[in-house]
Design an enzyme around this catalytic site. Sequence first.
Site, PDB file in Angstrom:
ATOM      1  N   ASP A  34       0.972  -1.182  -0.044  1.00  0.00           N
ATOM      2  CA  ASP A  34      -0.122  -0.055   0.093  1.00  0.00           C
ATOM      3  C   ASP A  34       0.865   1.203  -0.082  1.00  0.00           C
ATOM      4  OD1 ASP A  34      -2.439   1.463   0.289  1.00  0.00           O
ATOM      5  OD2 ASP A  34      -2.081   1.852   2.396  1.00  0.00           O
TER       6      ASP A  34
ATOM      7  N   ASP B 147      -7.255  -2.075   4.155  1.00  0.00           N
ATOM      8  CA  ASP B 147      -6.446  -2.947   3.597  1.00  0.00           C
ATOM      9  C   ASP B 147      -7.024  -4.627   4.122  1.00  0.00           C
ATOM     10  OD1 ASP B 147      -5.091  -1.335   2.176  1.00  0.00           O
ATOM     11  OD2 ASP B 147      -3.664  -0.642   4.229  1.00  0.00           O
TER      12      ASP B 147
END
Length: 713
Positions: A429, A611
């Site tokens: 990420d 996430d």
Amino acid sequence: MKHEFILEGLHCANCAAKIEAKLEKRYGDVRFSFTTLELEIHTDEADIRDEVQQIVDSIEDGVTVVPKDEHIHHTHDEHDHHHEHDCHDGCCDHDHDHHNHDHHGHEHNHEHGHEGGKVKVILLSIAAVLFIAAFILHILKAHVLICNILSIISAILAGYDVVIEGIKSGFKRRIDETTLMTVAVIAAMVLGEFVEGAAVMVLFGIGELLEDKAVEKSRRDIRKLADIRPDVAYIVENGKSREARAEDVAIGTILEIPPHTRVPLDGIITEGSTTVDASSLTGESEPVDATVGTELLSGMMNNDNTVYLKTTKAYADSAATRIVKLVEESSKNKGNHEKLISRFAAVYTPVMIGLALVIAIIPSLITGDWAEWIHKALVCLVASCPCSIVISVPLSYYAGIGAASKAGVLIKGGRFVEAIANTKAFAFDKTGTITDNQISIKEISPVGSYTATEIAALAAAAEAHSAHPVANALRSYCKEHNISVEELKEHREISSHGVTAQRGNDTITVCKREGKPGISVQLNDSEIGVITLSEHIRSEAPDALKELKALSIQKTVMLSGDKQESCRNVAQGLALDEVHGELLPEDKVKTVEKLIDDCGSCAFVGDGINDAPVLSRATCGIAMGLGSDAAIESADMVLSSESLSSLPRAVRIARKTLSTVKANITFSLIVKALIIILAIMNIAPLWLAVFSDTGVCLLCILNAVRLIRSKNK
């Protein structure tokens, strides 16, 4: 319903595997760690302790099934010394060192074990002396009767407990190492090999003693890694501090943290300054400055001065508790090799007994030499004991997990050690993982007659009352470039757009640009300059990504919900193969799935709540730091150090763990096969078979423990 127990007094790895298998047959969902002796059973039944005890007793005597909570509270009560002392401003004259009860909840009570151990050592010592005397007489071929009597007494002193256990095992219709040794020694003496029978018992006794000590030492070494959670706290009331259980401390309580003690609960410093050692949480050894307003996490060590702390989390939610829980839970998530070994042991032992019977009977029927072939069969039986594999494999995994936690990486189980060791691709990420959530000024482009310095000064003045990251970046830029910022009036923040302020009759506006990158600085609605921002890349990110490439990782990819152009700007100069922007959470999942298809496996590193889906889908989900509960829950690994530099370290430790597991399995099987071949060729004596059991087991344990003690940089 989850039931948790400690199996106190369980020392036999083979028996542990059988207990787990029998409990699994009865309850279905069962997890057990021989390393920590923790048993976890999921069942709808309410009270199962007595039945679990019966099942354990049917396999191994002398093992007590204790509920985990009861075990922990018993341990706490042993060290519960309440006292009161005066507090002092900024420092405490009272010596707290002896009050720093950093006792792990699973430290076992070994009083009985210690006493039994002393007796065993004394008897083994006498047995060894008698055996040496018998061996000398045997070599000299003198006083045969005395030699045989000394051998029998030596064998009894060294192995009376082994014989008792072996007979019990026989009555329970199961075969373990005690049964094998009992049969081997009795058969050897019946065949007239008194000295060899004594040698087997003495060597086996010494080997078992060393093996138990090695296992217990390795358990202590591993437990020390999770021993970062103090059981006591010093509550400040009416100018005095009193000792209390850390688990009883409420949120908002003021605690005294003396020098050289660990922080018991997460909180904020309200008085005093010091330096703290956070290595137990992060793996980084450099001390960190801490003063009023600094957040301290439980498990950190206060180095210098007494400080006072206001707790912000309960004991159960504090950092150290979460780390300890993750490390404890990890031993129950077995790797593929561990599962394979459990299945292997169940099949292997009956097969080897069958082989021994074949060696004893068929050649004897042909040659008529029963004594010789029975002796060879006994060697095969003793050599075939699977303890070296059954003990060392789970111990290797847990030692690797312990070494990783020491380096600021929490791995939730053996199967995730395998997953990270074999990962071929890494997806990251962007925000909070590759970057650290900070923004800096990359470039100021004037439009018209104003200079970059003047634009920066006006923008910073307009943002003076804002807490937005852009405002912080402008303040830092002006400070760094010695730009003075005047005071403006009528500051106004426009949600999701920007800010305005008055400079005399002029209006200064700092806002987003419509459909374009950068921040617009305007004077009376006319643009006078454009500020280009750049996200602050984590200082360790470039080197960490290069190290992953050096470890033969096929692909490193960045995923983000931000604009593609912004992502490309961040990716410049980083060892990334692909950059994907403007992704929704489900798009990240699809991208990771494609990487798994292309490379065979893919780990994902992220820190946010959004996430969680992709962390669950990845071959190995890795959460950044101990921040988001959702991310930690979904992840298979946690970088408690909150540093990407620990990621290559984790890969190296995982690979080293896996190679240690494979080396131990290979070494054990090769030695056993060699001894069996030598036995059939009439070269291997019975004592050599004992070495292939206890000696190899000891070597494998020591090899596993190396994982904890080695430097994994």
